[in-house]
Enzyme design. Structure first.
Site, PDB file in Angstrom:
ATOM      1  N   HIS A 162       1.605   2.579  -7.310  1.00 37.72           N
ATOM      2  CA  HIS A 162       2.372   2.406  -6.059  1.00 37.72           C
ATOM      3  C   HIS A 162       3.884   2.371  -6.306  1.00 37.72           C
ATOM      4  CE1 HIS A 162      -1.261   1.842  -3.778  1.00 37.72           C
ATOM      5  NE2 HIS A 162      -1.614   0.786  -4.482  1.00 37.72           N
ATOM      6  N   ASP A 198      -8.111   5.729  -7.865  1.00 40.60           N
ATOM      7  CA  ASP A 198      -8.054   4.370  -7.313  1.00 40.60           C
ATOM      8  C   ASP A 198      -8.403   4.417  -5.815  1.00 40.60           C
ATOM      9  OD1 ASP A 198      -6.500   1.522  -8.062  1.00 40.60           O
ATOM     10  OD2 ASP A 198      -6.358   2.032  -5.934  1.00 40.60           O
ATOM     11  N   HIS A 200      -6.849   3.041  -3.487  1.00 40.57           N
ATOM     12  CA  HIS A 200      -5.608   3.130  -2.707  1.00 40.57           C
ATOM     13  C   HIS A 200      -4.805   4.371  -3.101  1.00 40.57           C
ATOM     14  CE1 HIS A 200      -6.715  -1.187  -3.087  1.00 40.57           C
ATOM     15  NE2 HIS A 200      -6.463  -1.186  -1.789  1.00 40.57           N
ATOM     16  N   ASP A 287     -11.375  -0.008  -8.193  1.00 39.69           N
ATOM     17  CA  ASP A 287     -11.613  -0.745  -6.936  1.00 39.69           C
ATOM     18  C   ASP A 287     -12.438   0.068  -5.937  1.00 39.69           C
ATOM     19  OD1 ASP A 287      -9.432   0.960  -6.698  1.00 39.69           O
ATOM     20  OD2 ASP A 287      -8.026  -0.597  -6.063  1.00 39.69           O
TER      21      ASP A 287
HETATM   22  C1  OKP Z   1      -3.073  -2.029  -5.636  1.00 37.47           C
HETATM   23  B1  OKP Z   1      -3.893  -0.964  -6.343  1.00 37.47           B
HETATM   24  C2  OKP Z   1      -0.663  -7.341   0.875  1.00 37.47           C
HETATM   25  C3  OKP Z   1      -2.014  -7.533   0.234  1.00 37.47           C
HETATM   26  C4  OKP Z   1      -2.679  -6.198  -0.028  1.00 37.47           C
HETATM   27  C5  OKP Z   1      -2.287  -4.187  -1.215  1.00 37.47           C
HETATM   28  C6  OKP Z   1      -3.294  -3.701  -2.208  1.00 37.47           C
HETATM   29  C7  OKP Z   1      -2.658  -3.176  -3.455  1.00 37.47           C
HETATM   30  C8  OKP Z   1      -3.634  -2.429  -4.305  1.00 37.47           C
HETATM   31  N1  OKP Z   1      -0.110  -8.552   1.344  1.00 37.47           N
HETATM   32  N2  OKP Z   1      -2.117  -5.584  -1.181  1.00 37.47           N
HETATM   33  O1  OKP Z   1      -3.860   0.323  -5.787  1.00 37.47           O
HETATM   34  O2  OKP Z   1      -5.242  -1.319  -6.637  1.00 37.47           O
HETATM   35 ZN    ZN Z   2      -6.192   0.170  -5.656  1.00 33.31          ZN
END
Ligand code: OKP
Ligand code: ZN
Length: 345
Positions: A162, A198, A200, A287
């Site tokens: 990210h 991933d 996300h 994930d």
């Molecule tokens: C990171 B990776 C925000 C809580 C959610 C976003 C998820 C991040 C995932 N307050 N956070 O791609 O596994």
């Molecule tokens: Zn993720």
């Protein structure tokens, strides 16, 4: 498979993150790497400390003012008040549309907002050291491939996909996958592909390479209409300028079943093949696992064998970089299943 691991990851251990407006224990925890380390060691993979210094590569991936901020952020925070040692800083204001991001504010929290995409990426005293060790691992893995190794795994945290050229977000600070891809380019690979599996969308990796044709970015992820990071990762994002046609997003609805996910993986792999890449970087988020507490795909532990075997069919020198995966107790098994199936194919 040789696995790079640095004990410095434990220095990044924030207590809490925001979740639905409340502070909750961090999902992205040191226990994740501990479970991965334990399982890959148990399965006989060789562990090594990072040997390469990623500093020059980081300067090609990230903006210099962002790197300068990140490296000194904790001392800047302490300079405001020594009592801040026990306080977690969070951004609360961001330069969204119409606001200026060219001028670095004198206020620390305003600077933190300038360099953040969310308030979900807690920063602590050891964040820079831990993140830098992860980027060093990525550079080390690329160096190993240049020396003729077929593959390498970076058992790193915090994750990286990210993080953009000049911002942190989604638990990520330095884009390890981008560092690996850039290092492979520097070691003579004319074309590199990054495949992000991933849950996300890897918005940082996409944005870093969006205007480039030498690094193809392909991502398989939860549809950003409903899933983090929300503001990037749609199917119509194809790259720009010279990079047009060198970004492929395959968003899938939350709840997508494993067989549909593997069909999309086939499409992703076809695009990688058409790129005639000399090397592959896999942003290995785990994930997508059915038991993940923050994600909504349903891959089983056995499906991670299937993933490793499918990736091996590409026949490319491959760097695996750990990204997400928050079912910590199963994370090592799922990661090791990918690596073992890749090795055995
Ligand atoms: C990171 B990776 C925000 C809580 C959610 C976003 C998820 C991040 C995932 N307050 N956070 O791609 O596994
Ligand atoms: Zn993720």
């Amino acid at each position: 498979m040789i696995a790079f691991f640095s004990p410095l990851h434990v220095l990044h251990a924030p207590a809490n993150e925001f979740f639905r407006g409340q502070l909750v224990p961090c999902f992205e925890s040191p226990a994740r790497a501990a479970f991965v380390l334990e399982e890959i060691a148990a399965r006989g993979h060789e562990l090594r400390a990072p040997t390469a210094d990623s500093r020059d590569l980081l300067a090609r991936i990230h903006a210099s003012r962002y790197l300068a901020f990140l490296e000194s952020a904790w001392s800047q925070w302490l300079a405001l008040d020594p009592g801040n040692a026990a306080v977690q800083p969070f951004p609360s204001v961001w330069p969204v549309r119409t606001l200026r991001s060219d001028v670095e504010p004198g206020n620390f929290i305003a600077r933190l907002g300038l360099y953040s995409m969310d308030n979900g990426t807690p920063l602590v005293a050891g964040t820079w050291a831990a993140a830098k060790a992860g980027a060093d691992a990525a550079a080390s893995a690329a160096r190993l491939l240049a020396a003729g190794e077929r593959s390498a795994f970076c058992a790193t945290r915090p994750p990286g996909h990210h993080a953009g050229a000049d911002f942190m977000g989604g638990y990520c600070f330095l884009n390890n996958a981008a560092v690996a891809a850039q290092a492979l380019r520097a070691s003579g690979c004319a074309r590199v592909a990054v495949l992000d599996v991933d849950y996300h969308h890897g918005n940082g990796t996409q944005s870093i390479f969006y205007g480039r044709a030498d690094v193809l970015v392909v991502s398989l992820h939860g549809d950003p209409r409903t899933e983090y990071p929300f503001y990037l990762g749609h199917a119509d994002e194809a790259g720009e300028g010279e990079g047009l046609g060198f970004n492929l997003n395959l968003p899938l609805p939350a709840g997508t079943a494993a067989d549909t996910w593997f069909s999309a993986l086939d499409a992703a792999c076809s695009r990688v093949e058409r790129h005639r890449a000399d090397a592959l970087v896999v942003s290995l988020g785990l994930d997508t696992f059915v038991g993940d507490p923050i994600s909504k795909f349903s891959l089983s532990t056995g499906d991670f064998h299937r993933l490793g075997a499918r990736l091996a069919k590409l026949g490319l020198p491959t760097v695996f970089i750990l990204e997400g995966g928050y079912a910590a107790a199963e994370l090592g098994i799922n990661a090791a299943n990918v690596l073992d199936a890749f090795d055995q194919a």
